[in-house]
Design a protein around this motif. Structure first.
Motif, PDB file in Angstrom:
ATOM      1  N   GLY A   1     -81.971  52.671   4.505  1.00 29.03           N
ATOM      2  CA  GLY A   1     -82.558  51.747   5.463  1.00 29.03           C
ATOM      3  C   GLY A   1     -81.599  51.241   6.523  1.00 29.03           C
ATOM      4  N   LEU A   2     -80.674  52.085   6.976  1.00 28.65           N
ATOM      5  CA  LEU A   2     -79.725  51.645   8.007  1.00 28.65           C
ATOM      6  C   LEU A   2     -80.399  51.458   9.360  1.00 28.65           C
ATOM      7  CD1 LEU A   2     -76.593  53.831   7.168  1.00 28.65           C
ATOM      8  CD2 LEU A   2     -76.978  51.418   6.634  1.00 28.65           C
ATOM      9  N   GLY A   3     -81.468  52.192   9.619  1.00 31.22           N
ATOM     10  CA  GLY A   3     -82.201  52.021  10.873  1.00 31.22           C
ATOM     11  C   GLY A   3     -81.730  52.946  11.980  1.00 31.22           C
ATOM     12  N   SER A   4     -82.355  52.821  13.143  1.00 31.49           N
ATOM     13  CA  SER A   4     -82.057  53.663  14.307  1.00 31.49           C
ATOM     14  C   SER A   4     -80.834  53.098  15.026  1.00 31.49           C
ATOM     15  CB  SER A   4     -83.268  53.716  15.243  1.00 31.49           C
ATOM     16  OG  SER A   4     -84.395  54.272  14.591  1.00 31.49           O
ATOM     17  N   PHE A   5     -79.663  53.426  14.523  1.00 34.00           N
ATOM     18  CA  PHE A   5     -78.448  52.819  15.056  1.00 34.00           C
ATOM     19  C   PHE A   5     -78.017  53.430  16.382  1.00 34.00           C
ATOM     20  CE2 PHE A   5     -77.228  56.313  12.304  1.00 34.00           C
ATOM     21  CZ  PHE A   5     -76.196  56.958  12.977  1.00 34.00           C
ATOM     22  N   GLY A   6     -78.662  54.521  16.785  1.00 31.77           N
ATOM     23  CA  GLY A   6     -78.328  55.098  18.075  1.00 31.77           C
ATOM     24  C   GLY A   6     -78.954  54.362  19.234  1.00 31.77           C
ATOM     25  N   THR A   7     -79.990  53.575  18.968  1.00 33.10           N
ATOM     26  CA  THR A   7     -80.707  52.884  20.040  1.00 33.10           C
ATOM     27  C   THR A   7     -80.770  51.378  19.870  1.00 33.10           C
ATOM     28  OG1 THR A   7     -82.798  53.258  18.873  1.00 33.10           O
ATOM     29  CG2 THR A   7     -82.149  54.897  20.522  1.00 33.10           C
ATOM     30  N   ALA A   8     -80.514  50.867  18.667  1.00 39.85           N
ATOM     31  CA  ALA A   8     -80.653  49.433  18.410  1.00 39.85           C
ATOM     32  C   ALA A   8     -79.326  48.846  17.948  1.00 39.85           C
ATOM     33  CB  ALA A   8     -81.732  49.175  17.364  1.00 39.85           C
ATOM     34  N   THR A   9     -79.093  47.591  18.313  1.00 41.79           N
ATOM     35  CA  THR A   9     -77.808  46.947  18.035  1.00 41.79           C
ATOM     36  C   THR A   9     -77.647  46.583  16.565  1.00 41.79           C
ATOM     37  OG1 THR A   9     -77.752  46.049  20.273  1.00 41.79           O
ATOM     38  CG2 THR A   9     -76.314  45.021  18.647  1.00 41.79           C
ATOM     39  N   ALA A  10     -78.645  45.943  15.970  1.00 47.07           N
ATOM     40  CA  ALA A  10     -78.518  45.501  14.579  1.00 47.07           C
ATOM     41  C   ALA A  10     -78.241  46.667  13.627  1.00 47.07           C
ATOM     42  CB  ALA A  10     -79.760  44.723  14.155  1.00 47.07           C
ATOM     43  N   PRO A  11     -78.994  47.775  13.704  1.00 49.30           N
ATOM     44  CA  PRO A  11     -78.658  48.917  12.844  1.00 49.30           C
ATOM     45  C   PRO A  11     -77.251  49.465  13.084  1.00 49.30           C
ATOM     46  CG  PRO A  11     -80.873  49.156  13.707  1.00 49.30           C
ATOM     47  CD  PRO A  11     -80.252  48.004  14.434  1.00 49.30           C
TER      48      PRO A  11
ATOM     49  N   GLU B   1     -77.311  63.411  -3.806  1.00 49.34           N
ATOM     50  CA  GLU B   1     -76.198  62.544  -3.475  1.00 49.34           C
ATOM     51  C   GLU B   1     -74.976  62.808  -4.325  1.00 49.34           C
ATOM     52  OE1 GLU B   1     -79.103  59.993  -5.943  1.00 49.34           O
ATOM     53  OE2 GLU B   1     -79.189  61.579  -4.460  1.00 49.34           O
ATOM     54  N   ALA B   2     -75.136  63.579  -5.425  1.00 49.71           N
ATOM     55  CA  ALA B   2     -73.987  63.894  -6.266  1.00 49.71           C
ATOM     56  C   ALA B   2     -72.980  64.764  -5.543  1.00 49.71           C
ATOM     57  CB  ALA B   2     -74.461  64.588  -7.553  1.00 49.71           C
ATOM     58  N   GLU B   3     -73.367  65.376  -4.445  1.00 47.92           N
ATOM     59  CA  GLU B   3     -72.470  66.258  -3.726  1.00 47.92           C
ATOM     60  C   GLU B   3     -71.413  65.493  -2.949  1.00 47.92           C
ATOM     61  OE1 GLU B   3     -74.871  68.734  -1.284  1.00 47.92           O
ATOM     62  OE2 GLU B   3     -76.023  69.537  -2.954  1.00 47.92           O
ATOM     63  N   THR B   4     -71.586  64.232  -2.712  1.00 53.06           N
ATOM     64  CA  THR B   4     -70.629  63.451  -1.943  1.00 53.06           C
ATOM     65  C   THR B   4     -70.670  62.012  -2.418  1.00 53.06           C
ATOM     66  OG1 THR B   4     -70.042  62.647   0.268  1.00 53.06           O
ATOM     67  CG2 THR B   4     -72.368  63.072  -0.153  1.00 53.06           C
ATOM     68  N   PRO B   5     -69.525  61.296  -2.364  1.00 47.96           N
ATOM     69  CA  PRO B   5     -69.536  59.899  -2.789  1.00 47.96           C
ATOM     70  C   PRO B   5     -70.085  58.937  -1.741  1.00 47.96           C
ATOM     71  CG  PRO B   5     -67.332  60.546  -2.149  1.00 47.96           C
ATOM     72  CD  PRO B   5     -68.164  61.793  -2.101  1.00 47.96           C
ATOM     73  N   PHE B   6     -70.409  59.439  -0.556  1.00 49.27           N
ATOM     74  CA  PHE B   6     -70.877  58.571   0.527  1.00 49.27           C
ATOM     75  C   PHE B   6     -72.054  59.257   1.207  1.00 49.27           C
ATOM     76  CE2 PHE B   6     -70.093  56.789   4.964  1.00 49.27           C
ATOM     77  CZ  PHE B   6     -70.638  55.551   4.671  1.00 49.27           C
ATOM     78  N   CYS B   7     -73.259  58.700   1.032  1.00 50.91           N
ATOM     79  CA  CYS B   7     -74.439  59.364   1.572  1.00 50.91           C
ATOM     80  C   CYS B   7     -75.424  58.315   2.088  1.00 50.91           C
ATOM     81  CB  CYS B   7     -75.106  60.262   0.533  1.00 50.91           C
ATOM     82  SG  CYS B   7     -75.646  59.381  -0.958  1.00 50.91           S
ATOM     83  N   ALA B   8     -76.390  58.785   2.883  1.00 53.88           N
ATOM     84  CA  ALA B   8     -77.356  57.874   3.505  1.00 53.88           C
ATOM     85  C   ALA B   8     -78.683  58.577   3.677  1.00 53.88           C
ATOM     86  CB  ALA B   8     -76.828  57.384   4.854  1.00 53.88           C
ATOM     87  N   PHE B   9     -79.722  57.750   3.754  1.00 50.48           N
ATOM     88  CA  PHE B   9     -81.057  58.281   4.073  1.00 50.48           C
ATOM     89  C   PHE B   9     -81.855  57.216   4.793  1.00 50.48           C
ATOM     90  CE2 PHE B   9     -85.586  58.763   3.357  1.00 50.48           C
ATOM     91  CZ  PHE B   9     -85.779  60.064   3.813  1.00 50.48           C
ATOM     92  N   ASP B  10     -82.520  57.632   5.844  1.00 52.24           N
ATOM     93  CA  ASP B  10     -83.518  56.813   6.519  1.00 52.24           C
ATOM     94  C   ASP B  10     -84.415  57.785   7.279  1.00 52.24           C
ATOM     95  OD1 ASP B  10     -85.001  55.051   8.260  1.00 52.24           O
ATOM     96  OD2 ASP B  10     -83.452  53.535   7.907  1.00 52.24           O
TER      97      ASP B  10
ATOM     98  N   ARG C   1     -68.685  61.552  10.368  1.00 50.59           N
ATOM     99  CA  ARG C   1     -67.913  60.479   9.740  1.00 50.59           C
ATOM    100  C   ARG C   1     -67.842  60.640   8.222  1.00 50.59           C
ATOM    101  NH1 ARG C   1     -66.607  56.179  13.116  1.00 50.59           N
ATOM    102  NH2 ARG C   1     -66.539  57.015  15.219  1.00 50.59           N
ATOM    103  N   GLY C   2     -68.148  61.795   7.725  1.00 46.15           N
ATOM    104  CA  GLY C   2     -68.001  62.050   6.300  1.00 46.15           C
ATOM    105  C   GLY C   2     -69.133  61.547   5.446  1.00 46.15           C
ATOM    106  N   CYS C   3     -70.287  61.294   6.040  1.00 44.85           N
ATOM    107  CA  CYS C   3     -71.437  60.801   5.301  1.00 44.85           C
ATOM    108  C   CYS C   3     -72.479  61.906   5.194  1.00 44.85           C
ATOM    109  CB  CYS C   3     -72.036  59.583   6.009  1.00 44.85           C
ATOM    110  SG  CYS C   3     -73.506  58.904   5.192  1.00 44.85           S
ATOM    111  N   ALA C   4     -72.871  62.261   3.989  1.00 48.00           N
ATOM    112  CA  ALA C   4     -73.912  63.255   3.788  1.00 48.00           C
ATOM    113  C   ALA C   4     -75.273  62.608   4.006  1.00 48.00           C
ATOM    114  CB  ALA C   4     -73.837  63.849   2.386  1.00 48.00           C
ATOM    115  N   VAL C   5     -76.092  63.219   4.833  1.00 50.20           N
ATOM    116  CA  VAL C   5     -77.435  62.699   5.105  1.00 50.20           C
ATOM    117  C   VAL C   5     -78.420  63.421   4.194  1.00 50.20           C
ATOM    118  CG1 VAL C   5     -79.224  62.354   6.837  1.00 50.20           C
ATOM    119  CG2 VAL C   5     -76.812  62.195   7.487  1.00 50.20           C
ATOM    120  N   LEU C   6     -79.056  62.674   3.320  1.00 50.06           N
ATOM    121  CA  LEU C   6     -79.988  63.263   2.365  1.00 50.06           C
ATOM    122  C   LEU C   6     -81.232  63.751   3.092  1.00 50.06           C
ATOM    123  CD1 LEU C   6     -79.690  60.554  -0.435  1.00 50.06           C
ATOM    124  CD2 LEU C   6     -78.297  62.588  -0.064  1.00 50.06           C
TER     125      LEU C   6
END
Length: 235
Positions: free
Chosen positions: A91-101, A130-139, A153-158
């Motif tokens: 739930g990080l959000g659309s961080f490419g277009t919005a400030t809060a995310p 997510e077991a493939e990397t210690p740092f992952c994200a989904f939205d 940035r080293g984050c796997a996107v599920l």
């Protein structure tokens, strides 16, 4: 009534000719932005500048200092909790277009830096585990540019929407931090229910919204009987 009556022959004015409206050919619809390599690099650089600025601002903030203190307390041997070995961001959000995310992504990067001690790297794989990397994200709202940035940035996107049903502990037996800013009740509930086992609960940390605010009124809804969030309040 404020009007002046003019009489006499020929006093009636002839109607003014209609104004001529200049007609122009309709403009051709704008062409889609070219998604070539140069445009992709420029977009990543621009997004990187904005996220880096947010990271620098947060790193020096009182919020980051308080959060570091909490994380150090949780890592204290007296807590008998295994160290954090993985971070799952939902739930990080659309961080490419919005400030809060964008600040939420910046905080996720700081959490990775604080807990995993990893510098930015590449995570080009798109596997849904997510077991493939210690740092992952989904939205589900991530667009192509945001996905490319996170991977840079080293984050796997599920790629699979598990609706919050992610497992703890980490593959190596350590704790998992679930960073879930402003997620809905169902997502938290699914996460807790999926890990409703002593070993899993003991290795799960959640940074997000208040369970007490999301669990509902037990007197009105009998939340104690059905809500995993209500059952998890003492934990």
């Amino acid at each position: 009534g404020g009007f002046t009556i003019i009489s006499g022959r020929g006093s009636r004015r002839r109607p003014a000719p209609p104004k001529r409206v200049a007609m122009h050919a309709a403009a051709a619809p704008s062409e889609p932005l070219r998604r070539d390599a140069a445009g992709r690099v420029a977009g990543l650089m621009s997004l990187g500048v904005r996220v880096n600025a947010a990271v620098d601002e947060l790193r020096a903030s009182a919020l980051a200092q308080r959060l570091r203190a909490v994380l150090r307390d949780l890592a204290h041997p007296a807590c008998e909790r295994p160290p954090v070995e993985a971070i799952v961001c939902l739930g990080l959000g659309s961080f490419g277009t919005a400030t809060a995310p964008r600040y939420q992504v910046a905080l996720a990067l700081l959490l990775r830096e604080e807990l995993l001690g990893e510098a930015d790297g590449r995570a080009e794989g798109t596997g849904g585990d997510e077991a493939e990397t210690p740092f992952c994200a989904f939205d589900p709202c991530f667009d192509e540019l945001e996905i490319a940035f996170l991977r840079s940035r080293g984050c796997a996107v599920l790629t699979r929407n598990s609706e919050g049903r992610h497992s703890s502990p980490a593959p190596g037996g350590g704790s998992v931090l679930f960073f879930m800013p402003h997620c809905g009740r169902a997502l938290y509930s699914n996460l807790v229910q999926h890990n409703w086992r002593p070993a899993s609960l003991a290795s799960m940390l959640v940074l997000g919204n208040s369970f007490a605010a999301l669990s509902g009124d037990p007197g009105a809804e009998r939340a104690a009987a059905w809500s995993p969030l209500f059952r998890a309040l003492p934990l």
